[in-house]
Every structure is written in C-alpha cells, then in structure tokens.
Design an enzyme around this catalytic site. Structure first.
Site, PDB file in Angstrom:
ATOM      1  N   MET A  63      -7.301   5.137  -1.111  1.00 46.83           N
ATOM      2  CA  MET A  63      -8.578   4.987  -0.903  1.00 46.83           C
ATOM      3  C   MET A  63      -8.871   4.452   0.426  1.00 46.83           C
ATOM      4  SD  MET A  63     -10.129   3.482  -4.517  1.00 46.83           S
ATOM      5  CE  MET A  63      -9.129   1.883  -4.300  1.00 46.83           C
TER       6      MET A  63
ATOM      7  N   GLY B 264     -11.050  -0.177   0.895  1.00 48.77           N
ATOM      8  CA  GLY B 264     -10.127   0.339   0.981  1.00 48.77           C
ATOM      9  C   GLY B 264      -8.849  -0.121   0.302  1.00 48.77           C
ATOM     10  N   SER B 265      -8.293   0.756  -0.103  1.00 48.62           N
ATOM     11  CA  SER B 265      -6.947   0.156  -0.791  1.00 48.62           C
ATOM     12  C   SER B 265      -6.205   1.302  -1.554  1.00 48.62           C
ATOM     13  CB  SER B 265      -7.098  -1.001  -1.638  1.00 48.62           C
ATOM     14  OG  SER B 265      -5.876  -1.572  -2.293  1.00 48.62           O
ATOM     15  N   ARG B 266      -5.521   1.014  -2.628  1.00 48.87           N
ATOM     16  CA  ARG B 266      -4.522   1.926  -3.290  1.00 48.87           C
ATOM     17  C   ARG B 266      -4.526   1.881  -4.884  1.00 48.87           C
ATOM     18  NH1 ARG B 266       1.789   2.163  -1.748  1.00 48.87           N
ATOM     19  NH2 ARG B 266       2.748   2.786  -3.886  1.00 48.87           N
TER      20      ARG B 266
ATOM     21  N   ILE C 264      -3.906  -1.976  -6.057  1.00 45.02           N
ATOM     22  CA  ILE C 264      -3.358  -2.897  -4.845  1.00 45.02           C
ATOM     23  C   ILE C 264      -4.189  -2.993  -3.886  1.00 45.02           C
ATOM     24  CG2 ILE C 264      -0.973  -2.645  -3.539  1.00 45.02           C
ATOM     25  CD1 ILE C 264       0.155  -0.654  -5.483  1.00 45.02           C
TER      26      ILE C 264
END
Length: 216
Positions: A95, A182-184, A152
């Site tokens: 993301m 923002g991340s995953r 994550i």
C-alpha cells in the site's frame, strides 16, 4: 466515510490551515497565504488518506477477497509455522500513501490467532520485511482452511491497528484494522488454491478477488 483513527489528524490539519488563514487576513501577508494554501492541501490529503469507502463484490466460502488496497508485489510458496503449520502460498500487497489503508477480512470464519510482533521498519516491498519488520498476524479458521493475514509496517508506517481478538467472528469484506501511512499486507493461503492475481496487479480491499480456495 472516514476511518475513526483519522479524525484527530484531520481536525489537527484543518485547525493549522484555519490559523494560517486568520494570520494571513490579519497581517495581509502573501507568504502566510501560501502557507495557508499548502496546509489546506495537506488537510485534504489527510482526509483522503483516512477514507473508508463501502466495498462490495463477489462473496463466498471458497472466495478470498483482497485484505488491502495496493499492488501485488510478491507471490511466493513458503512454509508458515506460526498458525498454518505448513506450506502456503503467500500473496503480498503493498500500500502506498495514496491507497485506502483500511484492511479487511478476506474470508468468513473465526479468529483463532492474534499476535503482535515488534521489529524493524525496513522497506515493506522487500522480502526481509516479512520476517524483520513490526507486524501483526491474524489467523482465521474458515471451514477446513486456515488463512493468515499479516499487517506489516514499513519505512513510513509506524502504527499498526488490529481490531481482531481471539474468538471474534471474521466477516468477509468487513474491517479488520488499519496501517497508518503506507505499508504491506500478506495473506497466506492453502498452496492448492487457485490464484486469480499476478505480480503487478492493483487490488481493492473487500472487492478484488485474490484466489479460490480448494475443495476440502
């Protein structure tokens, strides 16, 4: 519609912009007008970041919907020892700061595993982030299958919010949590699942289909 965690940030950004406008009017200062305009843009971006749109789409006991908005960056066959206890297919969705950051349950079932792990803040696109980064894992028992979703953290993301608790009912497409800035998100599936995605594909949480689960 906005995620509840965003209201303090939205109000703070709006207040700063309002203060700058008042100062610009009173002092008749063009630099302050520029600052006020920039703060308005930031306030709009903050509201955009915390948006929480309604999502509908295909549903079903064999369907796995995307847990996150973003781009598929990795598809890997890997052993998952903590909840699944064996081989899985991992689909990783990154993301960026412009994606919706509300995460959603990919399947119906019962939450049977919730673990938060402290860690680093490496670039979430990398393979190492799956093991070394700050993360929260949610395991769901869905019929005969065990599905794991892992939030994550990344370089910018420093706050993972997980709504789930052991024993909760997981409703496909419903909110599961949120990661700020923002991340995953990784979803671990039975290896015999039929994937409907490929690396580089854009996903929408609660709407895009990741895979079809195998018949038990």
């Amino acid at each position: 519609m906005f995620a509840r965690e965003g209201y303090p940030f939205m109000l703070g950004a709006l207040a700063l912009a309002a203060i700058a406008y008042v100062g610009a009017l009173r002092l008749r200062s063009w630099p302050l007008w520029v600052v006020a305009f920039l703060l308005t843009v930031i306030a709009l971006w903050v509201a955009w970041f915390f948006r929480n749109p309604e999502r509908t789409g295909e549903r079903g006991d064999r369907v796995v919907v995307s847990p996150a908005d973003g781009r598929v960056v990795l598809i890997t066959n890997i052993d998952e020892p903590t909840f699944v206890g064996g081989p899985t297919t991992r689909v990783s969705i990154f993301m960026n700061v412009f994606d919706v950051h509300v995460n959603r349950y990919p399947v119906n079932g019962r939450v049977a595993y919730v673990v938060h792990k402290a860690g680093k803040f490496l670039n979430a696109v990398t393979e190492a982030s799956s093991v070394e980064n700050e993360q929260a894992s949610v395991g769901i028992v869905s019929g005969p299958h065990r599905i794991l979703v892992r939030q994550i953290a990344g370089l910018i993301a420093r706050r993972i919010i997980t709504d789930s608790a052991n024993g909760d009912t997981a409703t496909q497409g419903a909110r599961m949590g949120l990661i700020r800035f923002g991340s995953r998100v990784d979803v671990f599936l039975p290896p015999s699942s039929t994937l409907r995605v490929q690396v580089g594909q854009r996903m929408k949480a609660g709407e895009s289909i990741v895979a079809d689960l195998p018949v038990a």
